[in-house]
Every structure is written in C-alpha cells, then in structure tokens.
Design a protein around this motif. Structure first.
Motif, PDB file in Angstrom:
ATOM      1  N   GLU A 619      -2.933  59.734 -44.675  1.00  0.00           N
ATOM      2  CA  GLU A 619      -1.581  60.270 -44.832  1.00  0.00           C
ATOM      3  C   GLU A 619      -0.567  59.211 -44.418  1.00  0.00           C
ATOM      4  N   VAL A 620      -0.828  58.558 -43.260  1.00  0.00           N
ATOM      5  CA  VAL A 620       0.084  57.510 -42.800  1.00  0.00           C
ATOM      6  C   VAL A 620       0.027  56.327 -43.758  1.00  0.00           C
ATOM      7  N   ASP A 621      -1.135  56.102 -44.346  1.00  0.00           N
ATOM      8  CA  ASP A 621      -1.253  55.015 -45.323  1.00  0.00           C
ATOM      9  C   ASP A 621      -0.489  55.321 -46.598  1.00  0.00           C
ATOM     10  N   GLY A 622       0.089  56.502 -46.673  1.00  0.00           N
ATOM     11  CA  GLY A 622       0.936  56.813 -47.816  1.00  0.00           C
ATOM     12  C   GLY A 622       0.246  57.581 -48.912  1.00  0.00           C
ATOM     13  N   ALA A 623      -0.987  58.065 -48.655  1.00  0.00           N
ATOM     14  CA  ALA A 623      -1.691  58.789 -49.701  1.00  0.00           C
ATOM     15  C   ALA A 623      -1.182  60.227 -49.767  1.00  0.00           C
TER      16      ALA A 623
ATOM     17  N   PRO B  72       4.956  61.233 -43.847  1.00  0.00           N
ATOM     18  CA  PRO B  72       4.543  59.953 -43.261  1.00  0.00           C
ATOM     19  C   PRO B  72       4.710  58.795 -44.241  1.00  0.00           C
ATOM     20  N   ARG B  73       4.405  59.071 -45.525  1.00  0.00           N
ATOM     21  CA  ARG B  73       4.408  57.941 -46.454  1.00  0.00           C
ATOM     22  C   ARG B  73       5.812  57.404 -46.712  1.00  0.00           C
ATOM     23  N   ALA B  99      -3.621  51.303 -48.381  1.00  0.00           N
ATOM     24  CA  ALA B  99      -2.223  51.739 -48.455  1.00  0.00           C
ATOM     25  C   ALA B  99      -1.544  51.155 -49.691  1.00  0.00           C
ATOM     26  N   VAL B 102      -2.926  52.981 -52.900  1.00  0.00           N
ATOM     27  CA  VAL B 102      -2.321  54.282 -53.228  1.00  0.00           C
ATOM     28  C   VAL B 102      -0.852  54.119 -53.615  1.00  0.00           C
ATOM     29  N   ARG B 150       0.285  46.369 -44.606  1.00  0.00           N
ATOM     30  CA  ARG B 150       1.364  47.125 -45.256  1.00  0.00           C
ATOM     31  C   ARG B 150       2.754  46.576 -44.961  1.00  0.00           C
TER      32      ARG B 150
END
Lengths: 719, 345
Positions: A619-623, B72-73, B99, B102, B150
């Motif tokens: 989620e934090v990775d942006g998925a 979060p994203r 990251a 995605v 990232r």
C-alpha cells in the motif's frame, strides 16, 4: 495368559456370529412378505394377511421396502437366500426375474381372473405370479366442468381447446414421459418394440402419435411434472388429466373417470400400458408351499374383497364386483390396454423415445426427424456386444507383466543390504499391515475389478470376454458421430468445460468472500462465516434437489425472481432444461453454490498466514487494492489454493449428483458428464457394465494425466 | 523532499486514546527519531504519517500540503518495516522496483533505478535472489533499498534495526547516517533504543502515553531533560532520582547526611547521572554493593541509605572494593518539581 486371551477372542467371535445369525433363527418359522405399498393399500394388505394368518396358524411378517430400491434389493437378496418367501410387485421385470431364477411358477388359476391379468403374467406358457390388481392410466375429469367425457381424440382436442384460457387448461398430463405417451402410440397403431424385440420407433404410426401429442401439448403448460399435474387439478385449473388410480387420493377434489378416448384417425382405442400387480413366490424361500397358499388367498375372492374395500384397488379377480364407478372404469381400461412389456430390451427404446418426445414438445425438432433419431438411438443401444475376443494374447501380456514385476522385485532383493534392512524392519511392516490390507481391499481390489470388467461385455445376464473392444468403440466414436451427445468425445468436452467453469467460479467467489470477510468494516464475522460454509455442510444431493425445483419452469423461484427483477409483473417462463446453455448454467449454478465454501475456507486459512505487513508495504509502495491483490495476496495464496484447485477439479469432474439430479442430462443428454454417462450405460441402457467400466477406466486415465500435468505446471509436487 | 508539520494530531480507537495532540514541525531533510517505551504511540504516529492509520483529529502536512485524507500512495512516503515486509515470492530486484512497477514506469527506468540503489547498498550480487535466500542484514538492506529507489519525500523507519544482532546493528547505524547525509531526505525513525536515537537523530521526539514529552537535539535532551521521564529515559545507565528538600541555598537528600550547594526551596526531586558523579570526595557517602566492569569504565552500584540507590561511572582500572564506603560528589545535578516532575529553572 495366552490361552485366556485366545479364549476371549473365540468367545467374541462366537457372539458376533450369533448376532449375525439371530435374525434368521428368530424368524425361521415365519413367512416373510416384501411389498412397497403405502397408506390404504398397505392397510388392506395387512388386513388380508392377518385374516390368512388367523385361519392357518402361520405367522406372517410384512416388510415394507422402499420403492426406489425394491427391484435391486430383490435381485440381490433372493439369490443369496436372504430374500422373502413372497413379494408383491408389478409384472414389468417378470422377464428378467424369470431369467435370473428368482421366481417359482404359480400354477393354473385361469378362469378366476380377468384375461389381461393372466396374459400379462404368463411367459413361456407358464403363469409366474398370482394376479392382484390392475393399474393403468385413464382419463380423470372434473364432473363439475364436464358432463360427458370425450369419446374420441378429436372431441378431446376440441374440448381441451375450448376449456383452455388464461391460466386454465382443458387437459394436462405428463406429456414428456414415454409411459404417458404410450396410449397414443398404441392407439395410432404403433409399439415401442416388435415381437423380436427390435425397436419400431420410426413408423408412420409413431410419427402420427407424436404429431397428435404435440397438438395436445400446445394447449398445456410446458413439460408439466406429476406434481404440477396434480396441483393444477386440485386448484381447479385443469378440467381433465390423464393419470392412474394411484393419483386419485392426492387430488383432493371430486373426480370422475372414463376410459381413454378412441383415436379418431384409426378408430382404435388409446391403449395405455397395463401394470398387473401380483404376488410372486420367491425361489429359495423357507416354505414355498405356505407362500403359494398365501398368494392364492391374497389373489382370490376373499383377499380381493379386502383389497378392493380397504385398499381401493381395481382387483383382477373376476368374481368380485367393482364397488365404485372409478374402479369399474379402471377395469374397463384394463380390457383396452397393452401389458407393460416384460422384455428387458424395451429399455433400449425408452431413452430415444423420451428424447424425441421432449424435442417435439419443445418444438425444436419435427416429429419424423425426432422419431428417426430415436430409432437410430434404440438400434445402436440394442446392438449385440462386440464379438468375443481371444483371451490368450491378453493372458500372455498379463503374465509377462507379472513376470517382469516379479523379476524386478527379485532383482532388487538381491541387494543384501536391502534384505538385511527388511529383516530389521520386519515388525514395522507388521504395524502398517492393517492399513495396507485396508488399502488393498478398499482401493486396489475394486479398482482392478473395475478395470477387468471393462474387458468384458454384459448382455442380458451373460458375460463375454471382448478385450479392448469397448475402448476402441468409445474412442473411435464407432456408434455415434463425435458431435452427438452420446459420443465420448462430446461428453469429454462438456466435462472439461464443466470442470473449468466450476473451479474458476469456486475460486473467484471463494477468494472474494474470504477477502471480504477480512475487511474491518464487516460485522458479525463469525455469523457470516458460518452461513457461508453452510452450503457445504448440507448433503449435496439435498442441495441439488432444492436447486432442481428452484429451476422448475412453471413454479420455480428462479423464474419468479427473474420476472420480478426484470419488472415483468409475472414469473418468466424459461424452460431451463430446454437448451444446452441454460441447462448447463443451472448445473453450474448448483455446483457453484456447493463448491465455493471449500475454496473460501482454504483461502481464509491461507490468508491467516500472510502477514498484514506485506499488504501495508504494498500500500505504501503505491499499489492500489487490485494491484495489492494481484501482486502480493494472490501469489501468496497460491501454495494453498493450488492443491485445493486440483482436488476441486477432480471432485467436479466426477460430480455425479448435481448432473443426475438437476439437469439429468437434459436436453437430449447434452449436459451429461462422463461419470453420469457411465452410470447410464451401466444402469439405464441395458446394463452394459463392461462399456460403463471402460468409461470409468478412461475417466481415471484422464484424471491421472491431469494431476500429473498440474504437478508439472506447478513446478513441484503438490499432491 | 519536503518538511512535515503535525498540528494537534489525535488518534483514537473507540474510547482508547493513542495520540493526544501531537504538534511537531520538521524541516526538510531533518532526521527525526521517535523514542518512547512500548505502547507510547510512536509506531502509531509513524503509521498515521504513512497513511496506514486514519487521523482522528488535527492536521498532517507534507511539503506544505494537507495529506490527512490522501491514500498512502498519494503521500509519496516510503516505509521500512520492522519485519522488512519483503515480498517473499519476488526477487530482490522486483522487490526493490515494485513501487515503480505499480506506478507503471518504463522498464528501463526501473532497471536503472534499482541498479543504482543496489550499487549504493552493495546489493548487486543479490539482485536475482529471493528474500528467503538472504541473511537478516541483507534483508534489512533490501528493505532500505526498496524505500530509497522510490525517491520519496519522507522516509519512515519503523524499528528498522531491532531484528539485527548487536554488531550488525552498529554497522547499519553508521550506514544509515551515511545514507542520510547523501540523500538529505526527511526521516522519521521509530526506535526504543536510545543509543540509536542519540547517534542518528538531528532531533529526538520523546513520546510517553501519546504525549510529546520533549523535542530537541540529542545534546539538549541529555543535558537539559524537560522532566523526570525524559531524564530517566535518555542516558544509560539511567539517571537516579532522589527526593530532596532545599532551604537557603542548600539541598539535603531525604534521609541522608550531607548537603549539596544548590538553589531552590522546599521539596524537589534530584536527578543524578552516573557519569556526573565523582568518587573519592564530596558531601555524600555511599557503600559499594556491586562493581560492574565494562572494560574502559566500571559502574559502582552504591547504597546511600534506606531506599537511596545510586550508580556512578568511574574509569578503569578501579581500585575500590565491594563493601567499601566512599565519598561522592555530584558534578551536575538536575532539579525537578517534586510533584509534576517538570524541570526546575
């Protein structure tokens, strides 16, 4: 000490044997009578038997056996000496039972009974049972609506048309069943088989009868079931029905009856099949003479009087005067009927005729085409088994294989190290011996027997060795083109489609629900989980029966709900089992209902082992939600889901209950899967056990290949 | 890169309050360490910044933008979990590039970014392994690498070193410091290890029961703890707290002989750090109970009287023997309010 143990063991064995034998001793002096009667008929039988027992001092034990298993119980119990002394049954299986040696001839009773009864029970110049009662279809009508019942089929058609309007029907009957079509078939001059047992389904008379049936059916609801027919009459929405005397008690309204009308084009009466119920003296009974005495009593005037008064049976005894008009009509109808054929070969005509009937009533095929196909179908089913093969080559191959096996074993045993280890571990082998023995008895022996049966052909009680002929016939589609639902290839494609679509739906729904149950906003999680697992906990044949009735064309909830959802204001009239797509969809729905909870439970378990961290990291990775599922959750579920999917495919591949109970192969056998086809070959197409066993072996090979392939694809051993 | 501002931040689960009005202004590029005992709310605060927990009240700004309601994203923060949370079915390369993957960045760009960072962290030979084939320290570096690839505005480290053994932890601490100097990205680092806090932080935030006790540089926290909690929490072995009474420029510790020359009147609490006590002279006397030798220095556990214990740190070699009575001189004394525990001026 040892001696005492042995003594105890011996005592225990003695007790067990005594318990097993006790029932035999306890009733050694009694006469045992098997029957499948219920309600008034059962009461009448009891009363008659009591009257007999009083006079003779015999004790008679009545055993009520469920109708569904009656024949098979008789056929297994009598040859083993566990059967009854006397049993009551219809004459339909007379030919088969006589051939199996289950019966004792009944002696001469001519003159005491009406002719059709004697005719139906005579085979090979001998009478095989004491006749009891007639049963056949007749015309039952509502005397408040109809004064004079129709005397010809033209009148019947006209009256039916005149009385059919908004939800009311002139005539309703189970038009899609060969037994109910038989009166027209005979009245138009046709017959299912000729004297030689050859099917005669493509004659002019058959086509005319079918054309007429279609005219009648056009004035009826689609494919009404027996229950539907009764309830329409009870509700006052059907003025006439065609049914038997056994139905009268359920109708709950005033009824009148008349013999079925004359067929206008031929001037012949419409002749239904006649069942004659009789008391048969069983071979290998305890006391055949007493049994014969009881049979004569039941069949004779005194017994007949009781059965007529209490059981309301149309009795065959010629000196008994019918006590009410409906019984009189039944007797009149018996005089213009056809005895139900006792030749087992008639079975081969039923399936094709049933399919033709339903195709024509549905309006998808013209009568002549349908009957031609039915004839073709029956001819193939009647085809004699493949010619006997020379067993020697097979024996030699088998012997060579056995030798090779023994040789390999001997070669390995030459290794002294292995021999020494086997000696050291001898007690360990003893420990696993019981489990090994169970495996051999419960798995290996039945499997090998089944495989061996596939090399034999069974035809009318006789076995012959035919080698691999069945496999060749099946795989080369010798009897049917590959595009016919009867061919192995067609059924295999349907089975694969069935398995793939089921497992896909099971996994998609199961995983989706498991993920949903994990969401923090879902309350009462335990309750939901229990509710969702419930479909799995209910025995699957019950679920299948429920879904079958939900998909009923006229009174099913699915059509009603679809009607509501589409704002039609009334239930839709989809006949779910009239096309492959809808029939398949109905099966699929049922089995999806049965199958998703397993995948859900597996997923719930697997989800427990996925750390929440991983999804948060993603989620934090942006998925997004889908990407998290796709890239993180799903791959981590796979190790648990893959074995479940393989297991689920095997179960679904062989999911007999759903197919048999929901669509029953409709339409035209196109929704059958391999296992249900195997069943039909074994039990409803002339007991072709060898052919069915060959199907079973092929199913095994397909699944073996599949599981090996799945393992290979998974890149490791999962099962 | 961006500064972070927390304004009156509250987090409650039903009636349980975890964070009680956190105010914090963090400059761009600052290294902030959040410390406090277990259950103080430091991890929750980090998760609120990451967007994994919803903020009950107050505002959170990253780079001047209010992000309370962003997923979060959308916050462009990167997090390193205590468990590292590496995707076990993906190679190191895919873990690090996930990251970007995605975010649908071009393959070549991902490859380049991953390889740059891998080179920076000595991960190049490990790129095609699965996490299960790595040691603890390697996994830790991969987790770091995944965050760095990232180029986020803010790094969030949740006890990143606590699963490592002591020597590796020390090594990684230095490496972290190094990385921060190179990247100059704002960092929030949660730990319960005060050594980590003191060595890494530009500023330390001490949390206790969801309330910020003190914010300041490591020096400030060590030299001028704002209250007894911070005083005892920072510094090892921890500060001894002794009740005392002051009158006319001298303070006497309750139940002991000897006076200290200190300002203040009435009841107060004195805080004495082991490093600030000189042994061999002074107004206080204590009996040595135990001597712990740490190599370069030794810790003397002293009994001053009933319920009055003190630890003093002296250089080795130490001549004293257990049971000996010694004189003691506190060089620095922290004075706190007797009831509130707040530092007295």
């Amino acid at each position: 000490m040892k001696a005492r143990r042995a003594l105890q063991a011996l005592l225990l064995c003695g007790v067990v044997v005594a318990c097993l034998l006790a029932p035999t001793w306890a009733h050694a002096a009694d006469l045992t009578v098997w029957h499948a009667y219920r309600g008034a008929e059962e009461a009448a039988l009891r009363e008659a038997v009591d009257r007999f027992a009083e006079g003779r001092g015999h004790r008679v034990r009545l055993v009520s056996v469920s109708f569904g298993v009656y024949d098979s119980k008789l056929e297994t119990a009598i040859p083993r000496g566990n059967g009854p002394d006397l049993f009551i049954a219809a004459q339909g299986n007379l030919g088969k039972w006589r051939r199996m040696g289950l019966l004792v001839p009944a002696g001469d009773v001519s003159g005491e009974h009406r002719d059709p009864a004697i005719e139906a029970l005579t085979e090979g110049g001998e009478l095989w049972g004491q006749p009891l009662a007639f049963k056949s279809l007749m015309l039952i009508y509502d005397p408040e609506v109809i004064d004079t019942p129709p005397r010809t089929t033209d009148e019947l058609l006209a009256l039916s048309a005149a009385l059919t309007e908004d939800g009311r029907y002139g005539l309703v009957y189970e038009a899609g069943t060969p037994f109910y079509h038989a009166p027209w078939m005979h009245g138009f001059g046709g017959a299912a088989i000729d004297e030689m047992g050859e099917p005669t389904l493509d004659t002019r008379a058959q086509v005319d009868a079918l054309t007429f049936a279609a005219e009648l059916a056009a004035l009826m609801p689609t494919a009404p079931s027996a229950d539907r027919v009764s309830s329409l009459y009870t509700e006052g929405r059907a003025a006439m029905i065609i049914d038997g005397p056994w139905r009268v008690a359920d109708l709950g309204r005033r009824v009148a009856a008349a013999p079925l009308p004359l067929v206008s084009p031929t001037g012949e009466p419409a002749r239904p099949y006649l069942t004659v119920e009789a008391a048969f003296v069983a071979a290998r009974g305890q006391d055949p003479e007493a049994a014969a005495e009881l049979a004569s009593f039941l069949s004779g005037v005194d017994g007949a009087q009781i059965r007529q008064e209490v059981g309301r049976q149309a009795v065959t005894a010629s000196r008994v005067v019918p006590s009410d008009p409906i019984l009189q009509v039944q007797l009149d109808q018996a005089a213009r009927s056809e005895p139900l054929p006792t030749d087992p070969e008639v079975q081969s005509a039923w399936e094709g005729l049933a399919r033709a009937l339903r195709q024509v009533l549905r309006g998808t095929v013209l009568p002549d085409r349908a009957m031609a196909a039915a004839q073709q179908h029956a001819t193939v089913l009647r085809r004699p088994p493949p010619p006997p093969a020379n067993p020697w080559p097979y024996g030699i191959v088998l012997a060579l294989l056995a030798l090779a096996g023994l040789g390999a074993l001997g070669y390995r045993l030459r290794d002294p190290d292995l021999r020494r280890r086997m000696l050291v571990h001898a007690p360990d082998y003893l420990w696993i011996a019981p489990a090994g023995l169970a495996m051999v008895v419960l798995v290996v022996v039945p499997f090998l027997t089944g495989a061996a049966v596939a090399l034999f052909a069974h035809h009318q009680g006789e076995w012959s060795f035919v080698g691999l002929a069945h496999f060749i016939d099946i795989l080369l589609a010798r009897d049917w083109p590959i595009t016919s639902p009867m061919s192995f290839g067609f059924t295999l494609v349907v089975t694969v489609l069935w398995t793939v679509s089921n497992v896909t739906l099971h996994v998609v729904i199961g995983v989706a629900l498991a993920m949903l149950l994990r969401e923090p906003w879902v309350g009462l999680r335990g309750v939901w989980r229990a509710l969702l697992i419930l479909p799995w906990a209910v025995p699957n044949y019950i679920t299948a029966l429920i879904w079958r009735s939900l998909f009923d064309a006229q009174v099913g909830a699915i059509n009603a709900i679809l009607g509501l959802l589409l704002l039609r204001g009334e239930a839709l009239q989809i006949d779910w089992f009239s096309s492959f797509a809808t029939g398949f969809a109905a099966n699929l729905t049922t089995n999806t209902w049965l199958g998703f909870p397993f995948m859900m439970v597996v997923t719930l378990g697997a989800l427990q082992s996925i750390p929440r961290d991983l999804e948060e990291a993603a989620e934090v990775d942006g998925a997004g939600a889908w990407q998290r599922f796709r890239h993180v959750t799903w791959p981590m579920l796979m190790p648990a889901l893959l074995p479940a999917m393989i297991l689920g495919s095997v179960w679904t591949f062989n999911m007999f209950n759903v197919i048999y109970l929901v669509s029953a192969g409709e339409p035209d056998g196109s929704t059958e899967i391999l296992i249900s086809e195997a069943y039909r070959w074994a039990f409803s197409r002339g007991n072709r056990y060898g052919y069915a066993a060959a199907y079973a072996v092929l199913i095994f090979l397909v699944l073996l290949f599949y599981s090996r392939l799945a393992n290979r694809l998974a890149g490791r051993k999962v099962l | 890169m961006a500064g972070v501002t927390l304004n009156g931040l509250y987090k409650r689960y039903g009636s349980t309050s975890v964070l009680e009005g956190i105010d914090l202004d963090v400059e761009d590029g600052e290294y902030i360490v959040l410390v406090g005992p277990s259950g103080c709310g430091k991890s929750t605060l980090l998760r609120c910044i990451a967007g994994l927990e919803e903020i009950t009240a107050g505002t959170l700004e990253i780079g001047g933008r209010r992000v309370n309601d962003l997923s979060p994203r959308a916050r462009n923060v990167a997090m390193v979990f205590q468990s590292y949370a590496l995707y076990p079915h993906m190679t190191v390369r895919r873990n690090m590039g996930f990251a970007l993957e995605v975010a649908r960045r071009p393959k070549a760009e991902i490859r380049e970014a991953v390889e740059d960072v891998a080179a920076m962290l000595d991960l190049v030979p490990l790129l095609d392994r699965l996490p299960g084939q790595l040691s603890g320290g390697q996994r830790q570096r991969v987790a770091m690498g995944r965050a760095i690839v990232r180029r986020p505005d803010v790094f969030l480290f949740d006890e990143p070193l606590s699963n490592l053994d002591a020597s590796l932890r020390h090594h990684m601490r230095v490496e972290l410091k190094h990385l921060h100097r190179r990247l100059q990205t704002t960092v929030f680092h949660v730990t319960h290890d005060q050594v980590e806090a003191l060595t890494l932080a530009d500023r330390i935030v001490v949390l206790h029961q969801g309330v910020v006790q003190q914010v300041g540089t490591p020096r400030e926290l060590f030299d001028r703890p704002a209250n007894t909690f911070v005083g005892t929490f920072i510094g090892s072995p921890s500060m001894a707290l002794l009740p005392a009474v002051g009158a006319g420029g001298t303070v006497r510790i309750d139940g002991l002989e000897g006076e200290l020359e200190l300002p203040g009147e009435g009841a107060m609490t004195l805080g004495l750090r082991p490093t600030d006590i000189e042994v061999g002279r002074g107004p206080l006397r204590g009996q040595i109970e135990v001597i712990e030798s740490l190599g370069a220095e030794a810790l003397l556990h002293l009994d001053l009287g009933p319920d009055r214990k003190l630890v003093a740190q002296v250089p080795e070699p130490c001549q004293a023997q257990p049971g000996e009575v010694v004189s003691l001189l506190p060089r620095v004394v922290h004075r706190f309010h007797a009831e509130t525990g707040e530092r007295l001026p």
